[in-house]
Design a protein around this motif. Structure first.
Motif, PDB file in Angstrom:
ATOM      1  N   LEU A 230      52.925   4.244  42.773  1.00  0.00           N
ATOM      2  CA  LEU A 230      52.661   5.455  41.987  1.00  0.00           C
ATOM      3  C   LEU A 230      51.607   5.199  40.916  1.00  0.00           C
ATOM      4  O   LEU A 230      50.682   5.992  40.721  1.00  0.00           O
ATOM      5  N   LEU A 231      51.755   4.073  40.216  1.00  0.00           N
ATOM      6  CA  LEU A 231      50.804   3.740  39.152  1.00  0.00           C
ATOM      7  C   LEU A 231      49.409   3.506  39.717  1.00  0.00           C
ATOM      8  O   LEU A 231      48.408   3.992  39.170  1.00  0.00           O
ATOM      9  N   GLY A 232      49.357   2.751  40.808  1.00  0.00           N
ATOM     10  CA  GLY A 232      48.066   2.453  41.425  1.00  0.00           C
ATOM     11  C   GLY A 232      47.381   3.730  41.887  1.00  0.00           C
ATOM     12  O   GLY A 232      46.181   3.922  41.674  1.00  0.00           O
ATOM     13  N   GLY A 233      48.159   4.626  42.487  1.00  0.00           N
ATOM     14  CA  GLY A 233      47.595   5.888  42.958  1.00  0.00           C
ATOM     15  C   GLY A 233      47.099   6.743  41.801  1.00  0.00           C
ATOM     16  O   GLY A 233      46.017   7.334  41.853  1.00  0.00           O
ATOM     17  N   ALA A 234      47.889   6.799  40.733  1.00  0.00           N
ATOM     18  CA  ALA A 234      47.522   7.636  39.582  1.00  0.00           C
ATOM     19  C   ALA A 234      46.266   7.097  38.901  1.00  0.00           C
ATOM     20  O   ALA A 234      45.348   7.852  38.566  1.00  0.00           O
ATOM     21  N   LEU A 235      46.220   5.788  38.704  1.00  0.00           N
ATOM     22  CA  LEU A 235      45.049   5.212  38.034  1.00  0.00           C
ATOM     23  C   LEU A 235      43.822   5.270  38.946  1.00  0.00           C
ATOM     24  O   LEU A 235      42.695   5.411  38.472  1.00  0.00           O
ATOM     25  N   ALA A 236      44.034   5.200  40.257  1.00  0.00           N
ATOM     26  CA  ALA A 236      42.907   5.362  41.185  1.00  0.00           C
ATOM     27  C   ALA A 236      42.340   6.777  41.074  1.00  0.00           C
ATOM     28  O   ALA A 236      41.125   6.978  41.154  1.00  0.00           O
ATOM     29  N   ASN A 237      43.204   7.767  40.859  1.00  0.00           N
ATOM     30  CA  ASN A 237      42.715   9.134  40.643  1.00  0.00           C
ATOM     31  C   ASN A 237      41.848   9.202  39.388  1.00  0.00           C
ATOM     32  O   ASN A 237      40.808   9.860  39.363  1.00  0.00           O
ATOM     33  N   VAL A 238      42.293   8.517  38.351  1.00  0.00           N
ATOM     34  CA  VAL A 238      41.509   8.460  37.115  1.00  0.00           C
ATOM     35  C   VAL A 238      40.148   7.811  37.387  1.00  0.00           C
ATOM     36  O   VAL A 238      39.110   8.288  36.920  1.00  0.00           O
ATOM     37  N   LEU A 263      48.095  -4.540  38.640  1.00  0.00           N
ATOM     38  CA  LEU A 263      47.478  -3.212  38.733  1.00  0.00           C
ATOM     39  C   LEU A 263      46.162  -3.165  39.515  1.00  0.00           C
ATOM     40  O   LEU A 263      45.956  -2.235  40.298  1.00  0.00           O
ATOM     41  N   PRO A 264      45.246  -4.144  39.333  1.00  0.00           N
ATOM     42  CA  PRO A 264      43.974  -4.012  40.070  1.00  0.00           C
ATOM     43  C   PRO A 264      44.164  -3.865  41.579  1.00  0.00           C
ATOM     44  O   PRO A 264      43.554  -2.984  42.203  1.00  0.00           O
ATOM     45  N   SER A 265      45.027  -4.674  42.175  1.00  0.00           N
ATOM     46  CA  SER A 265      45.196  -4.549  43.627  1.00  0.00           C
ATOM     47  C   SER A 265      45.951  -3.266  43.973  1.00  0.00           C
ATOM     48  O   SER A 265      45.706  -2.649  45.015  1.00  0.00           O
ATOM     49  N   ALA A 266      46.856  -2.827  43.079  1.00  0.00           N
ATOM     50  CA  ALA A 266      47.567  -1.566  43.327  1.00  0.00           C
ATOM     51  C   ALA A 266      46.594  -0.386  43.283  1.00  0.00           C
ATOM     52  O   ALA A 266      46.723   0.570  44.051  1.00  0.00           O
ATOM     53  N   ILE A 267      45.619  -0.459  42.388  1.00  0.00           N
ATOM     54  CA  ILE A 267      44.609   0.605  42.293  1.00  0.00           C
ATOM     55  C   ILE A 267      43.701   0.566  43.525  1.00  0.00           C
ATOM     56  O   ILE A 267      43.384   1.605  44.123  1.00  0.00           O
ATOM     57  N   ASP A 279      37.949  -3.301  35.323  1.00  0.00           N
ATOM     58  CA  ASP A 279      38.755  -4.337  34.668  1.00  0.00           C
ATOM     59  C   ASP A 279      40.013  -3.680  34.121  1.00  0.00           C
ATOM     60  O   ASP A 279      39.941  -2.600  33.540  1.00  0.00           O
ATOM     61  N   VAL A 280      41.132  -4.336  34.319  1.00  0.00           N
ATOM     62  CA  VAL A 280      42.392  -3.823  33.772  1.00  0.00           C
ATOM     63  C   VAL A 280      42.884  -4.845  32.758  1.00  0.00           C
ATOM     64  O   VAL A 280      42.974  -6.035  33.067  1.00  0.00           O
ATOM     65  N   MET A 281      43.154  -4.397  31.565  1.00  0.00           N
ATOM     66  CA  MET A 281      43.559  -5.333  30.514  1.00  0.00           C
ATOM     67  C   MET A 281      44.634  -4.722  29.634  1.00  0.00           C
ATOM     68  O   MET A 281      44.794  -3.500  29.588  1.00  0.00           O
ATOM     69  N   ARG A 282      45.340  -5.597  28.966  1.00  0.00           N
ATOM     70  CA  ARG A 282      46.371  -5.141  28.052  1.00  0.00           C
ATOM     71  C   ARG A 282      45.762  -4.831  26.685  1.00  0.00           C
ATOM     72  O   ARG A 282      44.801  -5.469  26.273  1.00  0.00           O
ATOM     73  N   SER A 283      46.338  -3.875  26.008  1.00  0.00           N
ATOM     74  CA  SER A 283      45.943  -3.539  24.640  1.00  0.00           C
ATOM     75  C   SER A 283      45.937  -4.787  23.767  1.00  0.00           C
ATOM     76  O   SER A 283      46.828  -5.626  23.877  1.00  0.00           O
TER      77      SER A 283
END
Ligand SMILES: [Zn+2]
Length: 305
Positions: A230-238, A263-267, A279-283
């Motif tokens: 779900l997260l990967g799909g949602a962020l891929a939409n973004v 997350l990167p591979s899920a996206i 790039d996916v990173m933590r705050s």
């Protein structure tokens, strides 16, 4: 000096920064969430106290949860006392200086792309907060994207994808916003707990789910698979809509390193050839990010699109 105020449903925090964005002082007060007049008087008092403590008159930015409706009323479930007011006008009557108001998730991405942030200097970025809810905000060409209705970035209220709902046999849950089956109810902290229970787990918190997952429990693993899908799909939409260079993840779930790392591979699963995963990173600034972003907006550091 620059003042930022983060207005939450249970607490209000003020932070004071010097011109180099070093935090000089910060403190919190409980939020009178049901009493708008008292809340605004409290905000005015915080600003006066900041002036008094630091012998100056700082610029001011305020972050709020929720969205402003067409008339300028704040729609935020955890701040019912402010609902009757046209927020900007009412605040102007209480505060003795110019100020900027912005949604707290939008403040987050401003802070994380600002000096010392996780994506400092990145011109195209999306900030995704996964805490009790799922908020978001975007920087486009180095400016905060607001949109005509000032709610751009509300990715948590995109709908649950039908394919995933069917594949995992997920219930369609009502969302606090009034819609049905918004992603927030499945991907934020409480949503992850819901997924775990849906698959037969017994966790009462995201942390308990995480412990079960680390221990290899079957239901927890199934919840993880579904959550990442779900997260990967949602962020891929973004990514498809905004093409960010970086996605900065904040909120309570961002403390789970393994989640951010996955997350990167899920996206990528939901992107097509030729579209790169950002790039996916933590705050980097954690809980302080919202209040700092509000201060940066108040200081005029970031213009808005
Ligand atoms: Zn919703």
């Amino acid at each position: 000096m620059h003042y930022g105020i983060d207005v939450g449903g249970t607490k209000i925090e003020i932070a004071i920064y010097d011109p180099n964005w070093q935090c000089l002082d910060r403190w919190r007060e409980p939020t009178p969430a049901d009493d708008g007049e008292a809340l605004m008087a409290l905000l005015a008092g915080l600003v006066r106290e900041a002036d008094r403590r630091h012998g100056g008159r700082g610029s001011l930015g305020l972050g709020f949860p929720g969205v402003l409706d067409e008339q300028g009323h704040l729609v935020a479930a955890n701040l019912p006392g402010l609902r009757p007011f046209v927020l900007e006008t009412a605040l102007a009557a209480h505060l003795d200086r110019d100020f900027i108001i912005e949604n707290d998730s939008r403040c987050f991405v401003v802070s994380e792309t600002g000096p010392g942030g996780a994506a400092e200097g990145v011109m195209h970025a999306f900030g995704a907060i996964l805490g009790t809810g799922a908020g978001g905000g975007a920087m486009v060409d180095g400016r905060l994207l607001k949109g005509a209705g000032r709610f751009a970035g509300e990715w948590g209220h995109l709908p649950l994808p039908a394919a995933a709902a069917r594949h995992y046999d997920l219930p369609l849950l009502p969302c606090g916003c009034g819609l049905e089956a918004c992603l927030e109810g499945y991907i934020a902290g409480p949503g992850l707990v819901r997924l775990h229970r849906h698959f037969g787990g017994r966790s009462a918190s995201a942390e308990q789910w995480h412990q079960a997952w680390l221990a290899g429990e079957g239901a927890a693993r199934r919840a993880r698979e579904c959550h990442l899908a779900l997260l990967g799909g949602a962020l891929a939409n973004v990514v498809k809509l905004l093409s960010p260079q970086a996605i900065i993840v904040g909120g309570g779930l961002s403390a789970m390193d393994d989640l951010v790392a996955a997350l990167p591979s899920a996206i990528a699963e939901h992107l097509f050839p030729g579209v790169e995963v950002p790039d996916v990173m933590r705050s980097r600034l954690g809980d302080a990010s919202g209040v700092r972003g509000a201060a940066m907006l108040g200081a005029g550091m970031m213009t808005t699109a």
